[in-house]
Design an enzyme around this catalytic site. Structure first.
Site, short mmCIF file in Angstrom:
data_model
loop_
_atom_site.label_atom_id
_atom_site.label_comp_id
_atom_site.label_asym_id
_atom_site.label_seq_id
_atom_site.Cartn_x
_atom_site.Cartn_y
_atom_site.Cartn_z
CE LYS A 111 30.07 -0.64 -61.25
NZ LYS A 111 29.74 -1.66 -60.28
C1 LIG Z 1 29.41 -3.11 -59.97
C2 LIG Z 1 28.06 -3.67 -59.69
C3 LIG Z 1 27.79 -4.55 -58.62
C4 LIG Z 1 28.85 -5.21 -57.80
O1 LIG Z 1 29.75 -4.38 -57.24
P1 LIG Z 1 31.21 -4.91 -56.80
O2 LIG Z 1 31.72 -3.77 -56.01
O3 LIG Z 1 31.98 -5.18 -58.04
O4 LIG Z 1 31.01 -6.14 -55.95
C5 LIG Z 1 26.47 -4.90 -58.38
N1 LIG Z 1 25.47 -4.45 -59.15
C6 LIG Z 1 25.69 -3.65 -60.20
C7 LIG Z 1 24.54 -3.17 -61.01
C8 LIG Z 1 27.00 -3.24 -60.51
O5 LIG Z 1 27.22 -2.47 -61.58
#
Ligand SMILES: *Cc1c(COP(=O)(O)O)cnc(C)c1O
Length: 397
Positions: A195
């Protein structure tokens, strides 16, 4: 024409380029080392500082950090008061955590179809599915483009619903000039390494509602009303557990890393938008490739750059051919209800959301991260052109 690597030719790149990657710099490392030498490894001053800076960046009154984006989604479902018998509506074109969090609290996620242009949850499809048990809508900012939040906020007024935006892709995006994180009742972010900003693992919920913020804070620490730092400052041992919560706390080690990374968010977004523009320009005229549709009233955050392949190409083959060229493509997403667990638990058979399923059959996410060099970008463009021309003969033969 150059022979495709999948047919034994030389790959465009000699090294593998991933679809997403963190960028950790020397100042991040130094900040983490300083925390390791300090008194507070968790729930300390860096957590508070990160939350404050994050809330400010998003134009929200409160930001509550969590140990992951998934935990943050779970917290937002708890804070919204969703439990057994309650229903929610979300998009199938997302990571399964978006709907799993409803199941954690005993609620039932339903799926409404996406718009074919933006691949975001379609408010008209949602409106048709709202019923008396519906408590929340969870739009996802797919790839980093905000969904039509005004339409969802209108629905929420009409039917008394909570809008929880899953903005795990969209830190730094805007919708009609307003910042992601300041619009929905709660907005959820992730700090997974792919991210925009990373804490290793981590997440955040922003809200302008004080009551939701205090429920979110309690839920991440066992449902206890105060935290360890507050008790130490007050010199008292007593505490009360009010709700059934979890240990979903983000460490100070993660917080300081996130806060250090957040300072470079503007440059990060600028670079992603530059890369997207170069891709757009290169692929607009390329046969077989459809570039992402972007609304005029948003600023996209480009967590992903997903192209769609046209009818005369086989997505699986294009995917394999790009991988062979050492381009780390990916597919986002398998519609959630097509996973075995959902099929088994709820009897989904396929065909429920035709737009999402049609897109799923065509999507390929190209590498997109702020640390990409100009050469990396040029390699992706060259490889996509090579593969689309190389496979076309096969497709039309
Ligand atoms: C990355 C992501 C999550 C989950 O996040 P984590 O930090 O990996 O638990 C949830 N929803 C979307 C759309 C994501 O891209």
């Amino acid at each position: 024409m150059k022979e495709l690597a999948i047919h034994g030719g030389e790959p465009v790149r000699s090294t593998f380029l991933p679809y997403g990657r963190q960028a950790v710099e020397e100042q991040d490392i130094q900040a983490v080392v300083d925390v390791l030498r300090s008194d507070w490894l968790t729930t300390g001053p860096n957590l508070a500082a990160f939350e404050e800076a994050f809330a400010e960046r998003c134009g929200a009154k409160h930001a509550v950090a969590y140990s992951s984006g998934t935990a943050a989604l779970h917290g937002s479902i708890f804070a919204a008061g969703i439990g057994p018998g309650d229903e929610t509506i979300t998009t199938p074109l997302t990571f399964c955590a978006t709907s799993n969090c409803v199941l954690y609290q005993g609620g039932r996620p339903h799926f409404a179809d996406v718009r074919r242009d933006t691949l975001n949850l379609d408010p008209e499809m949602v409106a048709r599915k709202v019923c008396k048990n519906t408590k929340a809508i969870i739009p996802v900012a797919y790839a980093g483009q905000p969904a039509d939040l005004d339409a969802f906020m209108d629905l929420s007024q009409k039917h008394d619903l909570c809008i929880i935006e899953d903005a795990c892709h969209a830190l730094g995006a805007t919708y009609k000039g307003r910042k992601t994180g300041s619009i929905a009742h709660m907005t959820v972010f992730s700090f997974h390494p792919v991210k925009h900003v990373t804490t290793g693992e981590g997440g955040m919920v922003t809200t302008n509602d004080e009551r939701l913020a205090s429920r979110l804070r309690r839920f991440r620490s066992h449902g206890i009303e105060s935290d360890a730092r507050q008790r130490q400052a007050a010199g008292q041992w007593q505490y009360d557990m009010i709700d059934l919560g979890y240990n979903y706390r983000l460490t100070d080690i993660g917080s300081v890393l996130g806060n250090s990374q957040l300072r470079r968010l503007e440059a990060n977004l600028k670079r992603r938008r530059e890369i997207a523009q170069r891709y757009d320009e290169a692929f607009l005229q390329l046969p077989g490739v459809v570039v992402p549709g972007v609304r005029r009233d948003v600023e996209h955050a480009y967590h992903l750059y997903p192209i769609e392949v046209a009818d005369d190409w086989d997505r699986a083959e294009v995917y394999r051919a790009l991988r062979a060229e050492n381009i780390g493509v990916n597919v986002h997403y398998i519609p959630v209800y097509l996973h075995s667990y959902y099929k088994k638990a709820f009897g989904y058979k396929g065909g429920e959301c035709p737009n999402a399923e049609d897109a799923y059959g065509r999507l390929i996410s190209l590498p997109m991260f702020h640390g990409m060099t100009d050469q990396d970008v040029a390699d992706v463009i060259e490889a996509v052109g090579k593969v689309m021309f190389g496979l076309r003969k096969v497709a039309t033969a």
